[in-house]
Design a protein around this motif. Structure first.
Motif, PDB file in Angstrom:
ATOM      1  N   LYS A   1     -83.810  -9.012 -50.935  1.00  0.00           N
ATOM      2  CA  LYS A   1     -84.131  -7.637 -51.313  1.00  0.00           C
ATOM      3  C   LYS A   1     -85.499  -7.563 -51.995  1.00  0.00           C
ATOM      4  CE  LYS A   1     -81.356  -4.306 -53.928  1.00  0.00           C
ATOM      5  NZ  LYS A   1     -80.020  -4.201 -54.579  1.00  0.00           N
ATOM      6  N   VAL A   2     -85.829  -8.637 -52.716  1.00  0.00           N
ATOM      7  CA  VAL A   2     -87.088  -8.671 -53.458  1.00  0.00           C
ATOM      8  C   VAL A   2     -87.803  -9.975 -53.129  1.00  0.00           C
ATOM      9  CG1 VAL A   2     -88.042  -8.912 -55.806  1.00  0.00           C
ATOM     10  CG2 VAL A   2     -86.276  -7.183 -55.353  1.00  0.00           C
ATOM     11  N   LEU A   3     -89.129  -9.897 -53.065  1.00  0.00           N
ATOM     12  CA  LEU A   3     -89.944 -11.100 -52.913  1.00  0.00           C
ATOM     13  C   LEU A   3     -90.838 -11.233 -54.147  1.00  0.00           C
ATOM     14  CD1 LEU A   3     -91.234 -13.472 -51.275  1.00  0.00           C
ATOM     15  CD2 LEU A   3     -92.873 -11.793 -50.408  1.00  0.00           C
ATOM     16  N   ILE A   4     -90.847 -12.433 -54.729  1.00  0.00           N
ATOM     17  CA  ILE A   4     -91.753 -12.694 -55.848  1.00  0.00           C
ATOM     18  C   ILE A   4     -92.827 -13.651 -55.348  1.00  0.00           C
ATOM     19  CG2 ILE A   4     -91.939 -13.483 -58.241  1.00  0.00           C
ATOM     20  CD1 ILE A   4     -88.829 -13.088 -58.385  1.00  0.00           C
ATOM     21  N   THR A   5     -94.082 -13.265 -55.556  1.00  0.00           N
ATOM     22  CA  THR A   5     -95.169 -14.096 -55.074  1.00  0.00           C
ATOM     23  C   THR A   5     -96.309 -14.051 -56.087  1.00  0.00           C
ATOM     24  OG1 THR A   5     -96.575 -14.543 -53.149  1.00  0.00           O
ATOM     25  CG2 THR A   5     -96.110 -12.233 -53.596  1.00  0.00           C
ATOM     26  N   ALA A   6     -97.481 -14.506 -55.690  1.00  0.00           N
ATOM     27  CA  ALA A   6     -98.660 -14.461 -56.569  1.00  0.00           C
ATOM     28  C   ALA A   6     -99.846 -14.071 -55.705  1.00  0.00           C
ATOM     29  CB  ALA A   6     -98.903 -15.821 -57.213  1.00  0.00           C
ATOM     30  N   ASP A   7    -100.907 -13.634 -56.370  1.00  0.00           N
ATOM     31  CA  ASP A   7    -102.107 -13.314 -55.587  1.00  0.00           C
ATOM     32  C   ASP A   7    -102.571 -14.561 -54.841  1.00  0.00           C
ATOM     33  OD1 ASP A   7    -102.798 -14.527 -58.003  1.00  0.00           O
ATOM     34  OD2 ASP A   7    -104.419 -13.130 -58.487  1.00  0.00           O
ATOM     35  N   GLY A   8    -102.430 -15.720 -55.480  1.00  0.00           N
ATOM     36  CA  GLY A   8    -102.820 -16.971 -54.830  1.00  0.00           C
ATOM     37  C   GLY A   8    -102.523 -18.142 -55.735  1.00  0.00           C
ATOM     38  N   GLY A   9    -102.926 -19.311 -55.313  1.00  0.00           N
ATOM     39  CA  GLY A   9    -102.769 -20.509 -56.131  1.00  0.00           C
ATOM     40  C   GLY A   9    -103.921 -21.436 -55.782  1.00  0.00           C
ATOM     41  N   TYR A  10    -104.012 -22.565 -56.485  1.00  0.00           N
ATOM     42  CA  TYR A  10    -105.110 -23.501 -56.224  1.00  0.00           C
ATOM     43  C   TYR A  10    -104.604 -24.789 -55.611  1.00  0.00           C
ATOM     44  CZ  TYR A  10    -107.998 -20.494 -59.140  1.00  0.00           C
ATOM     45  OH  TYR A  10    -108.675 -19.420 -59.663  1.00  0.00           O
ATOM     46  N   ARG A  11    -105.314 -25.264 -54.603  1.00  0.00           N
ATOM     47  CA  ARG A  11    -104.995 -26.546 -53.976  1.00  0.00           C
ATOM     48  C   ARG A  11    -106.282 -27.141 -53.446  1.00  0.00           C
ATOM     49  NH1 ARG A  11    -100.408 -29.956 -53.923  1.00  0.00           N
ATOM     50  NH2 ARG A  11    -100.919 -31.477 -52.338  1.00  0.00           N
ATOM     51  N   ARG A  12    -106.623 -28.316 -53.944  1.00  0.00           N
ATOM     52  CA  ARG A  12    -107.876 -28.998 -53.580  1.00  0.00           C
ATOM     53  C   ARG A  12    -109.080 -28.093 -53.729  1.00  0.00           C
ATOM     54  NH1 ARG A  12    -104.673 -31.574 -50.010  1.00  0.00           N
ATOM     55  NH2 ARG A  12    -104.307 -33.605 -50.904  1.00  0.00           N
ATOM     56  N   GLY A  13    -109.092 -27.355 -54.830  1.00  0.00           N
ATOM     57  CA  GLY A  13    -110.232 -26.507 -55.114  1.00  0.00           C
ATOM     58  C   GLY A  13    -110.283 -25.233 -54.288  1.00  0.00           C
ATOM     59  N   GLN A  14    -109.381 -25.109 -53.349  1.00  0.00           N
ATOM     60  CA  GLN A  14    -109.340 -23.918 -52.498  1.00  0.00           C
ATOM     61  C   GLN A  14    -108.272 -22.959 -53.015  1.00  0.00           C
ATOM     62  OE1 GLN A  14    -111.203 -23.764 -49.322  1.00  0.00           O
ATOM     63  NE2 GLN A  14    -112.222 -25.409 -50.437  1.00  0.00           N
ATOM     64  N   ILE A  15    -108.418 -21.695 -52.605  1.00  0.00           N
ATOM     65  CA  ILE A  15    -107.403 -20.718 -52.974  1.00  0.00           C
ATOM     66  C   ILE A  15    -106.369 -20.626 -51.851  1.00  0.00           C
ATOM     67  CG2 ILE A  15    -106.993 -18.262 -53.383  1.00  0.00           C
ATOM     68  CD1 ILE A  15    -109.976 -18.326 -54.505  1.00  0.00           C
ATOM     69  N   VAL A  16    -105.097 -20.752 -52.221  1.00  0.00           N
ATOM     70  CA  VAL A  16    -104.027 -20.557 -51.246  1.00  0.00           C
ATOM     71  C   VAL A  16    -103.676 -19.071 -51.285  1.00  0.00           C
ATOM     72  CG1 VAL A  16    -101.717 -21.281 -50.538  1.00  0.00           C
ATOM     73  CG2 VAL A  16    -103.155 -22.851 -51.845  1.00  0.00           C
ATOM     74  N   GLN A  17    -103.841 -18.405 -50.167  1.00  0.00           N
ATOM     75  CA  GLN A  17    -103.728 -16.941 -50.118  1.00  0.00           C
ATOM     76  C   GLN A  17    -102.273 -16.499 -49.979  1.00  0.00           C
ATOM     77  OE1 GLN A  17    -106.447 -14.737 -49.802  1.00  0.00           O
ATOM     78  NE2 GLN A  17    -108.169 -16.066 -49.278  1.00  0.00           N
ATOM     79  N   LEU A  18    -101.514 -16.647 -51.050  1.00  0.00           N
ATOM     80  CA  LEU A  18    -100.078 -16.364 -50.934  1.00  0.00           C
ATOM     81  C   LEU A  18     -99.787 -14.900 -50.627  1.00  0.00           C
ATOM     82  CD1 LEU A  18     -98.941 -18.579 -53.889  1.00  0.00           C
ATOM     83  CD2 LEU A  18     -98.267 -18.903 -51.513  1.00  0.00           C
ATOM     84  N   LYS A  19    -100.442 -13.997 -51.346  1.00  0.00           N
ATOM     85  CA  LYS A  19    -100.131 -12.580 -51.145  1.00  0.00           C
ATOM     86  C   LYS A  19    -100.543 -12.147 -49.739  1.00  0.00           C
ATOM     87  CE  LYS A  19     -98.860  -8.377 -52.439  1.00  0.00           C
ATOM     88  NZ  LYS A  19     -99.325  -7.439 -51.417  1.00  0.00           N
ATOM     89  N   HIS A  20    -101.647 -12.666 -49.284  1.00  0.00           N
ATOM     90  CA  HIS A  20    -102.102 -12.340 -47.937  1.00  0.00           C
ATOM     91  C   HIS A  20    -101.051 -12.760 -46.911  1.00  0.00           C
ATOM     92  CE1 HIS A  20    -104.166 -13.304 -44.143  1.00  0.00           C
ATOM     93  NE2 HIS A  20    -104.826 -12.197 -44.402  1.00  0.00           N
ATOM     94  N   ASP A  21    -100.556 -13.986 -47.045  1.00  0.00           N
ATOM     95  CA  ASP A  21     -99.541 -14.474 -46.105  1.00  0.00           C
ATOM     96  C   ASP A  21     -98.220 -13.729 -46.279  1.00  0.00           C
ATOM     97  OD1 ASP A  21    -101.447 -16.160 -45.220  1.00  0.00           O
ATOM     98  OD2 ASP A  21    -100.504 -18.020 -45.903  1.00  0.00           O
ATOM     99  N   ALA A  22     -97.907 -13.395 -47.532  1.00  0.00           N
ATOM    100  CA  ALA A  22     -96.673 -12.637 -47.776  1.00  0.00           C
ATOM    101  C   ALA A  22     -96.759 -11.276 -47.078  1.00  0.00           C
ATOM    102  CB  ALA A  22     -96.448 -12.468 -49.271  1.00  0.00           C
ATOM    103  N   ASP A  23     -97.915 -10.619 -47.163  1.00  0.00           N
ATOM    104  CA  ASP A  23     -98.083  -9.318 -46.491  1.00  0.00           C
ATOM    105  C   ASP A  23     -97.858  -9.460 -44.988  1.00  0.00           C
ATOM    106  OD1 ASP A  23     -98.600  -7.759 -48.731  1.00  0.00           O
ATOM    107  OD2 ASP A  23    -100.760  -8.192 -48.689  1.00  0.00           O
ATOM    108  N   GLU A  24     -98.397 -10.533 -44.431  1.00  0.00           N
ATOM    109  CA  GLU A  24     -98.201 -10.831 -43.012  1.00  0.00           C
ATOM    110  C   GLU A  24     -96.708 -10.950 -42.709  1.00  0.00           C
ATOM    111  OE1 GLU A  24    -101.065 -10.353 -41.228  1.00  0.00           O
ATOM    112  OE2 GLU A  24     -99.689 -11.207 -39.725  1.00  0.00           O
ATOM    113  N   ALA A  25     -96.037 -11.748 -43.542  1.00  0.00           N
ATOM    114  CA  ALA A  25     -94.611 -12.009 -43.340  1.00  0.00           C
ATOM    115  C   ALA A  25     -93.806 -10.715 -43.422  1.00  0.00           C
ATOM    116  CB  ALA A  25     -94.105 -12.998 -44.388  1.00  0.00           C
ATOM    117  N   LEU A  26     -94.173  -9.858 -44.358  1.00  0.00           N
ATOM    118  CA  LEU A  26     -93.347  -8.679 -44.635  1.00  0.00           C
ATOM    119  C   LEU A  26     -93.458  -7.598 -43.561  1.00  0.00           C
ATOM    120  CD1 LEU A  26     -93.569  -8.349 -48.512  1.00  0.00           C
ATOM    121  CD2 LEU A  26     -91.843  -9.468 -47.109  1.00  0.00           C
TER     122      LEU A  26
END
Ligand code: 7RM
Length: 650
Positions: free
Chosen positions: A188-213
């Motif tokens: 019913k609810v998704l909890i995510t973040a704008d992004g996270g850090y991995r190897r100095g890069q930004i992991v685009q979580l919200k972007h991918d979540a929007d895609e998924a949704l």
């Protein structure tokens, strides 16, 4: 049935490992489990064994009956009422642990936060109220797609506080994988973040979540943690900032009273075929299982500083970052990023800076540390360490020895812990104050766990190899596959009658020690002999030029199958045709001519799942020239592409 169609009875075992490491008197004297009687007592009365640990936890109403076993369905602590967060939080804020660090967190860029038990309790209550304000109720599913930040722990516990079922989806998964999991659980609810850090890069979580949704009709609200300053798309009415929601939320949130057998979480595992399985765990048995195993296997004490390097997106993080350590009132380190960022000594820097005492990681990480070399470990004072653990794959004896020497300073016991998402908690592992360890062996079943090695007909193999089996129910066992109880029965309970089939091969030695040989699907059949990939790989890793290897079987006209070995060499080693011959000869010397590889392919890296397990299935496709199977669970898809090219050139 084997790939060549024979009926299989056992696995031939070739490798022998003679080294042994006894617990020191000093370690034993201080260990949480230091009386051998614990094993005998637990065997003679398993229910009493678990009950003892259940009594150390917080209950609203005690259980009427420890176990109700109606194969293949079990109920534990029947009739009990509790909320798991009261054993992880409320209990500690009433003791001296109130102001002790629960989480010592480091972000990849170097930012730091420390949350005491009191802080964690308050944040969980606030966010639990925020979830309620979004209409989340007991039994609702909440999906989490987050980086390794404290809010992930807070969100997991907030769900549990109000009786919602959490479904954590690893932040490295694709939008497609996320939407499949959300839809299966009807979250019913998704909890995510704008992004996270991995190897100095930004992991685009919200972007991918929007895609998924785009394709997730069950989702009503999305909560977004502001991790960085990443520009994101924000959908009014659906999306909410975490910090805004908690600003309006009360700090007081009474825990929902739950039944022992109410669901706690769903965690998806992707098998080799079919859609991912939603492994479902319930509350009380799982809690008792993770609490007792954490206490006895990791030997945690109030003044320890524990660090499990897993991501909470995997079961290891659920059991041995969230519920096990917190129910034990432990202080732990949590780290967001990659182990080699900005340099290959990041992990050792963290160990030194925080004085980590108990360290739990995966063989794949240990082999990477070996590859990067000792120049990175010697830079740091690792003398705070007193216990080491491994999980996720069989550990090659040479990797074990390296871990023992270069990380443990030859003084730390190593606990090799065998278990699965499905088992919920550790099943086979040494109790470090009692059990002599042998490099590469997970040693003995945890007290009360009834394991065996069986053949196809369910006969016990007393010495040698076969299928690992669990003969009796245990508290943390999965209860079902979400929405598909038939698949639960089919996958785990139909090989033998009323016996759990984990899908792993294993051997048992003269001292009744267990040696896990890897997934049954990976077994190779050479001239009617069934060989485990693990033993051939360990023979290769035994050579001082090799740090990692994966072997697979391909069709061979005469032998049924022939062995192809993919090999990664140490950082400063040059590969050559001579080295190929040397390595083939080394395998022959270690385990015999039968296991001589037909071919050796050097590889910079091997295809691995995002949790670090080698995917031999894809190497099989490459080596047999087949079209590559499903590559969506790969950590780095370029690895197979490169290997495929390389193999075709060879
Ligand atoms: C905890 C976890 C489960 C599979 C399991 C094994 C392999 C895990 C060990 C191991 C040898 C170990 N859950 N495995 N631990 N093999 N020794 N100590 O990894 O569901 O992701 O994987 O992992 O094949 O069946 S999991």
């Amino acid at each position: 049935m084997s790939q060549s169609g024979h009926k299989l009875t056992s696995i031939d075992t070739l490798l022998t490992e003679e080294r042994e490491f006894k617990p020191t008197a000093k370690f034993q004297a201080q260990a949480n489990a230091n009386d051998q009687e614990i094993y005998e007592k637990a065997t003679s009365n398993p229910e009493a064994f678990w009950e003892r640990y259940a009594r150390e936890l917080v209950w609203r109403k005690p259980w009427d009956k420890v176990l109700d076993w109606n194969p293949p369905d079990s109920k534990w602590f029947v009739g009990g009422k509790l909320n798991i967060t009261e054993s992880c939080l409320d209990v500690h804020i009433k003791t001296d642990a109130r102001n002790k660090a629960a989480l010592i967190w480091e972000g990849e860029p170097g930012d730091k936060r420390t949350l005491t038990y009191w802080d964690l309790y308050r944040e969980v209550c606030r966010f639990a109220n925020a979830l309620k304000s979004l209409g989340v109720k007991k039994g609702d599913r909440v999906a989490l797609y987050m980086p390794m930040i404290p809010e992930l722990v807070i969100a997991v516990l907030s769900c549990a506080r109000i009786g919602a079922i959490h479904s954590v989806v690893f932040g490295g998964f694709s939008a497609e994988a996320l939407s499949e999991r959300i839809n299966d659980a009807e979250a019913k609810v998704l909890i995510t973040a704008d992004g996270g850090y991995r190897r100095g890069q930004i992991v685009q979580l919200k972007h991918d979540a929007d895609e998924a949704l785009k394709d997730c009709p069950s989702i009503e609200h999305v909560v977004v943690v502001k991790r960085g300053n990443f520009p994101i798309h924000f959908q009014e009415n659906r999306d909410h900032w975490w910090h805004r929601l908690i600003d309006e939320a009360d700090f007081n949130c009474p825990a929902e009273e739950m039944d022992s057998e109410d669901p706690l979480y769903i965690l998806y595992t992707s098998g080799t075929t079919g859609k991912p399985k939603g492994i479902m765990h319930t509350i009380a048995g799982y809690l008792v299982g993770v609490y007792a195993t954490t206490k006895l296997v990791f030997d945690l004490k109030p003044n320890d500083c524990y660090w499990c390097t897993a991501d909470i997106g995997w079961v290891t993080g659920h059991s041995y970052i969230v519920y096990g350590p917190l129910s034990n009132g432990a202080t732990q380190v949590m780290y967001e990023g990659a182990p080699n960022w900005p340099d290959p000594d990041r992990v050792w820097k963290i160990v030194e800076n925080h004085g980590v005492t108990v360290f739990y990681t995966a063989p794949t990480a240990i082999r990477a540390f070996m590859k990067w070399g000792e120049k990175w470990t010697v830079k740091h004072d690792l003398s705070s360490l007193r216990l080491l653990g491994t999980v996720g794959e069989p550990i090659n004896p040479e990797a074990w020895m390296w871990y023992h020497k270069h990380i443990g300073g030859e003084k730390c016991p190593i606990v090799d812990t065998w278990w699965q998402t499905e088992t919920g908690h550790i099943m086979i592992a040494p109790l470090p104050g009692l059990i002599t360890t042998k490099p590469g062996s997970a040693t003995q079943p945890f007290p009360s766990i009834k394991a065996a090695i069986l053949d196809d007909d369910g006969n016990e193999v007393e010495h040698g190899g076969g299928y690992l089996a669990i003969l009796e129910p245990w508290p943390g066992m999965l209860r079902t596959i979400w929405g598909d109880h038939d698949r639960y029965i089919e996958t785990y309970w139909s090989k033998w009658k009323n016996i759990y089939f984990p899908g792993d091969g294993a051997k048992i030695d003269k001292d009744s020690y267990y040696w896990i040989l890897g997934r049954i699907d990976d077994v190779i059949n050479v001239a009617g002999h069934r060989l485990s990939t693990m033993e051939i790989e360990s023979a290769l890793v035994d050579h001082n030029s090799v740090v990692e290897s994966a072997v697979v079987g391909i069709t061979h006209e005469l032998k049924g199958q022939g062995i192809v070995a993919f090999v990664t060499v140490g950082g400063d080693i040059r590969t050559s045709p001579e080295l190929v011959d040397i390595l083939k000869a080394h395998v022959v010397k270690k385990i015999g001519a039968l296991a001589r590889p037909e071919q050796i392919i050097f590889a910079h890296d091997l295809p691995k799942t995002r949790s670090g397990k080698i995917m031999r299935r894809l190497l099989r496709d490459i080596a047999s020239g087949s079209v590559l199977g499903d590559v969506t669970t790969l950590a780095d898809p370029t690895v197979v592409e490169e290997l495929k090219r390389k193999y075709e050139e060879d």
